[in-house]
Design a protein around this motif. Structure first.
Motif, PDB file in Angstrom:
ATOM      1  N   GLN A   3       0.831  -1.199   0.000  1.00 19.54           N
ATOM      2  CA  GLN A   3       0.000   0.000   0.000  1.00 19.54           C
ATOM      3  C   GLN A   3       0.875   1.262   0.000  1.00 19.54           C
ATOM      4  O   GLN A   3       0.642   2.200  -0.769  1.00 19.54           O
ATOM      5  CB  GLN A   3      -0.908  -0.007   1.230  1.00 19.54           C
ATOM      6  N   VAL A  19       0.988   4.110  -2.920  1.00 18.53           N
ATOM      7  CA  VAL A  19       0.703   5.522  -2.635  1.00 18.53           C
ATOM      8  C   VAL A  19       1.876   6.396  -3.077  1.00 18.53           C
ATOM      9  O   VAL A  19       1.695   7.447  -3.698  1.00 18.53           O
ATOM     10  CB  VAL A  19       0.420   5.709  -1.126  1.00 18.53           C
ATOM     11  N   GLN A  20       3.064   5.927  -2.760  1.00 21.85           N
ATOM     12  CA  GLN A  20       4.263   6.707  -3.112  1.00 21.85           C
ATOM     13  C   GLN A  20       4.356   6.906  -4.630  1.00 21.85           C
ATOM     14  O   GLN A  20       4.690   7.981  -5.103  1.00 21.85           O
ATOM     15  CB  GLN A  20       5.502   5.974  -2.585  1.00 21.85           C
ATOM     16  N   LEU A  30       1.702   9.435  -5.726  1.00 21.12           N
ATOM     17  CA  LEU A  30       2.101  10.806  -5.368  1.00 21.12           C
ATOM     18  C   LEU A  30       3.214  11.300  -6.286  1.00 21.12           C
ATOM     19  O   LEU A  30       3.201  12.458  -6.721  1.00 21.12           O
ATOM     20  CB  LEU A  30       2.554  10.867  -3.910  1.00 21.12           C
ATOM     21  N   HIS A  79       2.010  14.108   1.658  1.00 26.80           N
ATOM     22  CA  HIS A  79       0.589  14.180   1.348  1.00 26.80           C
ATOM     23  C   HIS A  79      -0.158  12.903   1.717  1.00 26.80           C
ATOM     24  O   HIS A  79      -1.378  12.864   1.587  1.00 26.80           O
ATOM     25  CB  HIS A  79       0.401  14.486  -0.143  1.00 26.80           C
ATOM     26  N   SER A  80       0.552  11.891   2.124  1.00 27.13           N
ATOM     27  CA  SER A  80      -0.118  10.665   2.594  1.00 27.13           C
ATOM     28  C   SER A  80       0.261  10.443   4.053  1.00 27.13           C
ATOM     29  O   SER A  80       1.456  10.372   4.381  1.00 27.13           O
ATOM     30  CB  SER A  80       0.330   9.476   1.743  1.00 27.13           C
ATOM     31  N   LEU A  94       2.288   7.134   4.771  1.00 25.04           N
ATOM     32  CA  LEU A  94       3.654   7.230   4.235  1.00 25.04           C
ATOM     33  C   LEU A  94       4.487   8.215   5.063  1.00 25.04           C
ATOM     34  O   LEU A  94       5.654   7.937   5.383  1.00 25.04           O
ATOM     35  CB  LEU A  94       3.585   7.682   2.771  1.00 25.04           C
TER      36      LEU A  94
END
Lengths: 258, 201
Positions: free
Chosen positions: B116, B120-121, B124, B133-134, B137
């Protein structure tokens, strides 16, 4: 009757079709011993690739080699040479991010209509992991191509690319170069001339207000118990500037001197 | 009869699974010790209880004869020369195998989380947004920075290079990708093998 073995991961699907040439195991079922068709879908491929055992073997070798080097950060010295073999699958890390897989059309049963040259597939790290994982699951499955095996082993010193070694030892090289440059500069500098000792022994220190104890050498620090008998009093006044003049109480007793 | 001998020492199956690389004196080279400790640090940054879980899994994996207790575990980690509390002890191959085994064992439990975070990385990065922004993370990166700075010796040149947060975040994300490969079917073998790249004869 053909046997089908799918290996399905989020970003990769391998479908193997083959036949068995051995007795089926009561518990484990039939063993897929001869591969007839391999269908794989991964990365940004629009259509699945179809090949045979050569494609599978080449995929296993290429992914293993690249993954190993990528995990350790030690590139393979002969990777460039190995990648000149146009009949094999190549996998290389991209400049920016991710990986690029190149599959020669000779290994494919059906050539994609939109390209003449080798098939290029872009892979993210997650997609590469899923491809490696699907292949590892296949290799670990004793009922699917049991003769297929892969020995994961570290690169030897000879195989490891020297570039990495140079990068890591850069500081040592810079250090050695600095010493060499400094040595050459110092070599060019003139040898300093030693100043001749004063011919006349200096007189007794005029600023000294306290008179040393009789027999005590002027300028000798208090902790120095026994001045060398060969030393003349005239050689020691240079020390006077840095050391306090010994007080009569703290000065060594004249009897302590040899 | 020999098999029944009480003096015969038990060897964990994991130690037999991982081959002994041909390294001088049969101890881990410098790069191996650093890399192994860094990957374990990333696993610890993913889960606050990872250190405890690693200690507990020593028994589960029948490795308590190799790393006996918490102190032994701590001393083995401190063979990383970049640590503040580095001790000039060598790291035996068996202890390194035990660390690799418990690390991969815990990493497998974190597979979904690692996937996950990497997803996400990537999303982004595609939008040219920073990892802040997460929240998950950012939490991972923050914990990794804290662990790294509290345990590594800032006077070492290799550590001083990570003075800026951006550089340290890059290292944390790179280690996260390595943790992902540790979670696989052959992850333990691949991780073990990669630790000795360019170090064997």
């Amino acid at each position: 009757m053909t046997i089908q073995r799918p290996f399905i991961l989020p970003n990769c699907t391998l479908n193997l079709e083959g036949i068995s040439n051995s007795f089926s195991d009561a518990v484990l079922g039939e063993s897929l011993d001869v591969l007839l068709r391999l269908e794989c879908q991964f990365g940004d491929l629009k259509k699945p690739l179809i090949g045979g055992l050569d494609l599978l073997n080449s995929l296993i070798q290429a992914t293993n080699q690249c993954t190993q080097s990528w995990m350790s950060g030690v590139p393979h010295r002969r990777l460039t040479q190995l990648n000149q073999d146009e009949s094999a699958v190549h996998l290389l890390p991209k400049e920016e991010d991710g990986f690029e897989l190149t599959i020669p059309t000779e290994l494919l049963n059906e050539t994609p209509s939109d390209t003449d040259g080798p098939v290029q597939v872009g892979l993210t790290t997650l997609q590469l992991f899923d491809l490696v994982e699907a292949l590892d699951q296949l290799l670990a499955d004793q009922q699917t191509l049991p003769n297929l095996s892969l020995a994961v082993r570290p690169l030897s010193r000879a195989e490891a690319a020297s570039g990495q070694g140079l990068q890591k030892s850069a500081s040592a090289v810079v250090g050695a170069a600095s010493v060499a440059i400094a040595a050459s500069i110092f070599y060019l500098l003139p040898v300093p001339q030693a100043s001749a000792p004063p011919k006349d022994p200096p007189k007794a220190e005029p600023t000294s207000t306290e008179t040393p104890a009789p027999g005590t050498l002027p300028g000798v620090p208090p902790i120095q118990v026994s001045p060398s008998p060969g030393e003349s009093p005239g050689e020691s006044p240079n020390l006077e500037s840095t050391e306090e003049s010994p007080s009569p109480d703290a000065s060594p007793e004249p009897e302590a001197s040899p | 009869m020999q098999a029944d001998s009480p003096t015969e020492q038990f060897t964990s199956p994991i130690l037999k699974t991982l081959p002994d690389p041909d390294v001088p004196a049969q101890v881990c080279p410098r790069r191996t010790r650093i890399q192994l400790d860094f990957v374990l640090l990333a696993i610890e940054a993913l889960d606050l209880y990872a250190s405890e879980l690693m200690l507990m899994s020593l028994e589960e994996l029948q490795l308590q004869d190799v790393i006996e207790n918490r102190v032994d575990f701590w001393q083995s980690r401190n063979t990383n020369p970049l640590r503040r509390s580095h001790q000039r002890d060598s790291l035996s191959l068996d202890k390194a195998k035990a660390l690799v085994a418990v690390g991969c064992h815990i990493a497998r439990r974190q597979t979904a989380q690692v996937r996950q975070l990497l997803n996400v990385q990537r999303q982004l990065a595609a939008k040219q947004l920073t990892p802040d922004h997460s929240v998950p993370l950012a939490n991972y990166l923050e914990r990794f920075r804290r662990h790294f700075r509290s345990r590594m010796n800032p006077n070492r040149t290799a550590i001083a290079a990570y003075k800026e947060n951006e550089r340290l975040d890059e290292l944390a994300l790179s280690l996260l990708e390595q943790v992902l490969f540790c979670t696989g079917t052959a992850g333990m073998e691949r991780f073990w093998s990669s630790l000795f790249d360019g170090e064997v004869a």
